[in-house]
Design an enzyme around this catalytic site. Structure first.
Site, mmCIF file in Angstrom:
data_model
loop_
_atom_site.group_PDB
_atom_site.id
_atom_site.type_symbol
_atom_site.label_atom_id
_atom_site.label_comp_id
_atom_site.label_asym_id
_atom_site.label_seq_id
_atom_site.Cartn_x
_atom_site.Cartn_y
_atom_site.Cartn_z
ATOM 1 N N CYS A 98 13.733 49.902 38.591
ATOM 2 C CA CYS A 98 14.128 50.944 37.543
ATOM 3 C C CYS A 98 15.443 51.457 37.605
ATOM 4 C CB CYS A 98 13.094 51.882 37.341
ATOM 5 S SG CYS A 98 12.567 52.412 39.105
ATOM 6 N N GLU A 140 13.993 49.191 28.343
ATOM 7 C CA GLU A 140 14.159 48.919 29.582
ATOM 8 C C GLU A 140 13.659 47.101 29.499
ATOM 9 O OE1 GLU A 140 12.799 50.110 33.990
ATOM 10 O OE2 GLU A 140 11.297 50.178 32.564
ATOM 11 N N LYS A 191 -3.899 51.713 45.036
ATOM 12 C CA LYS A 191 -4.177 50.602 44.035
ATOM 13 C C LYS A 191 -2.936 49.832 43.720
ATOM 14 C CE LYS A 191 -5.060 48.207 40.180
ATOM 15 N NZ LYS A 191 -3.979 47.376 39.595
ATOM 16 N N GLU A 205 7.012 58.290 38.700
ATOM 17 C CA GLU A 205 8.251 57.656 38.688
ATOM 18 C C GLU A 205 8.298 56.472 37.700
ATOM 19 O OE1 GLU A 205 10.893 55.072 39.159
ATOM 20 O OE2 GLU A 205 10.435 54.590 41.110
ATOM 21 N N GLY A 225 2.413 54.960 32.260
ATOM 22 C CA GLY A 225 2.507 56.325 32.874
ATOM 23 C C GLY A 225 1.778 57.455 32.358
#
Length: 488
Positions: free
Chosen positions: A293, A391, A184, A259, A242
């Site tokens: 990241c 982030e 996906k 991750e 996540g």
């Protein structure tokens, strides 16, 4: 470039999507690159069911056959390298050099690597154990072997920042180990993943072993995770998403490889080669506009070299060409979408309000079209600012000064994230000492480079599990112990 309009790839066939199509835009020109299929929940479930049906046969396929298919897929990618790279550049906004060298080339290399990986031993001997007679049976010497077995059906939810390397890094080791997959892709740039599916189909992957479903609606990803036919979810993306995936996996006891986000600390000591540190930190701007990241976005610098580093980094930014990623010499292209551009710009404005000072960038580049963000440097930052803690995922670097080693380590570890950190110092012993104290899955010492056989993954909210190299084969396998009596 011809408009690309793929269908869903389910059970070895190209299937019309139930939900029609949606447009994929070139972030540099805002023109339509292609139309991606919008799958229904039922179609996602059908893809997972096809993968379940195919698992028994594929998992028992000889490793040599799996290796040959992965090698042939790499051959197709190499043959179609130029058009694949052109599509990747158009749908991601990456520069031509990045699309070629870091996206398609890395994708092909990962298929090659896991063609070899399919042939790696899956059994390891365990030392015999002498057991006395007792409730468990007669005395004897018991042998044992540990065997890595495929997990089953794996959903691979991939990131938008690299539609070749990231999916290949999931699909190739999963297939090498004998798993079947439902892929996906990120909704922003899924077209390249369909090209990967075409390469695998031409390479002879059996029907149902690889399935690709896409959609702009969250329901597509949700179905790919909650399908009862799925045994494991491998996800690359934000920590927030996540966490939601992990909750669903927890209810079904599904295996996970996560991750997630990062806020990489770049610790620069007073004896560092400041020029080398600047070149490393500068990759935040020059590699895919900071949408990575692992970028060293959080600079922690000793006060003795603070001003020199800020001066050199400001000068470095001044030489970066921002603009059309297809043009020669462009270093900084657009970010993925207008929404993400607005998000990054809102963080820069937030930094100003928090008391940070913008010494480079901070204004939208004067380009008529495209989702561009100027490379931006924020100084006078403190560790409690949101621009330092969260982030941003764009070409923005924040600078925080420190006075000594203890403070540097404390600042670096005072983060929700722990993916990749970096240490620059002329004292290698100190650099390694500090590296061992950093709560991060990886640490670069005087480099931003990586060893692609080393384990990759994060501490804290930066993820769960490790992959890359042989570690990826371990990630996509279950460990089974087989024990037998060797005598009495």
């Amino acid at each position: 470039m011809t408009l690309y309009e793929p269908k869903l790839f389910i059970d070895g066939a190209w299937v019309e999507p139930d939900g029609g199509q949606y447009e994929i835009l070139d972030p540099a020109t805002e023109e339509v690159v292609g139309l991606a299929p919008e799958a229904s929940r039922d179609q996602v479930y059908a893809a997972a069911a096809a993968a379940r049906e195919a698992f028994e046969g594929w998992s028992r396929t000889a490793p040599e056959e799996r290796a040959a298919i992965l090698d042939r897929a790499a051959d197709v990618i190499q043959r179609e390298f130029t058009p694949y790279a052109e599509l990747a550049r158009a749908e991601t906004g990456a520069t031509t050099a990045t699309a070629r060298g870091m996206q398609v080339a890395v994708g092909a290399a990962r298929f090659r690597r896991y063609a070899r990986g399919a042939l790696e031993p899956v059994e390891s001997a365990i030392a015999p154990q002498i057991n006395e007679a007792g409730p468990m049976g007669r005395a004897g010497v018991f042998g044992a072997v540990a065997v890595r077995q495929p997990v089953g059906v794996i959903t691979c939810v991939t990131s938008y920042n690299n539609p070749w390397a990231n999916p290949a890094g999931k699909v190739a080791p999963a297939l090498a180990m004998g798993n079947t997959v439902v892929v996906k892709p990120a909704p922003q740039d899924p077209l390249s993943v369909f090209r990967m599916a075409e390469a695998l189909a031409e390479a002879g992957v059996p029907r149902g072993v690889v399935n690709v479903v896409t959609g702009s609606a969250p329901a597509v990803g949700e179905a790919a995770v909650d399908s009862p036919d799925v045994d494991m979810v491998s996800f690359t993306g934000s920590t927030a998403v996540g966490q939601r995936i992990a909750e669903v996996c927890g209810r079904g006891m599904k295996r996970q490889l996560m991750e997630l986000g990062g806020k990489g600390a770049a610790v620069v000591f007073e004896d560092a080669d400041v020029g080398a540190a600047v070149m490393g930190i500068g990759t935040t701007f020059s590699f895919y506009s900071g949408q990575i990241c692992t970028a060293p976005t959080r600079v922690l610098v000793h006060r003795a070299v603070h001003d020199r580093l800020v001066e050199q980094l400001t000068a470095y930014i001044g030489h970066l060409k921002v603009g059309d990623p297809a043009e020669a010499g462009t270093v900084v292209g657009p970010v993925i979408s207008a929404a993400h551009r607005d998000r990054v710009e809102s963080y820069v404005e937030l930094g100003r309000k928090e008391g940070a000072r913008v010494v480079a960038g901070g204004e939208r580049p004067p380009l008529e079209r495209g989702f561009y963000v100027a490379p931006t440097l924020l100084v006078d930052c403190t560790n409690d600012m949101r621009v330092v803690r969260e982030e941003i995922f764009g070409p923005v670097v924040v600078v925080v000064p420190f006075d000594d080693e203890e403070e540097a380590v404390a600042l670096a570890n005072d983060s929700d994230y722990g993916l990749l950190d970096y240490v620059w110092s002329g004292d290698v012993a100190r650099a390694f000492r500090v590296a061992r104290r950093l709560r991060a899955g990886g640490v670069g010492v005087n480099t931003i480079g990586r060893n692609m056989e080393a384990p990759f993954g994060g501490f804290k909210r930066s993820g769960v599990g490790r992959d890359v190299g042989s570690y990826a084969l371990h990630a996509y396998s279950e460990m089974q112990a087989i024990v037998w009596p060797g005598g009495s």
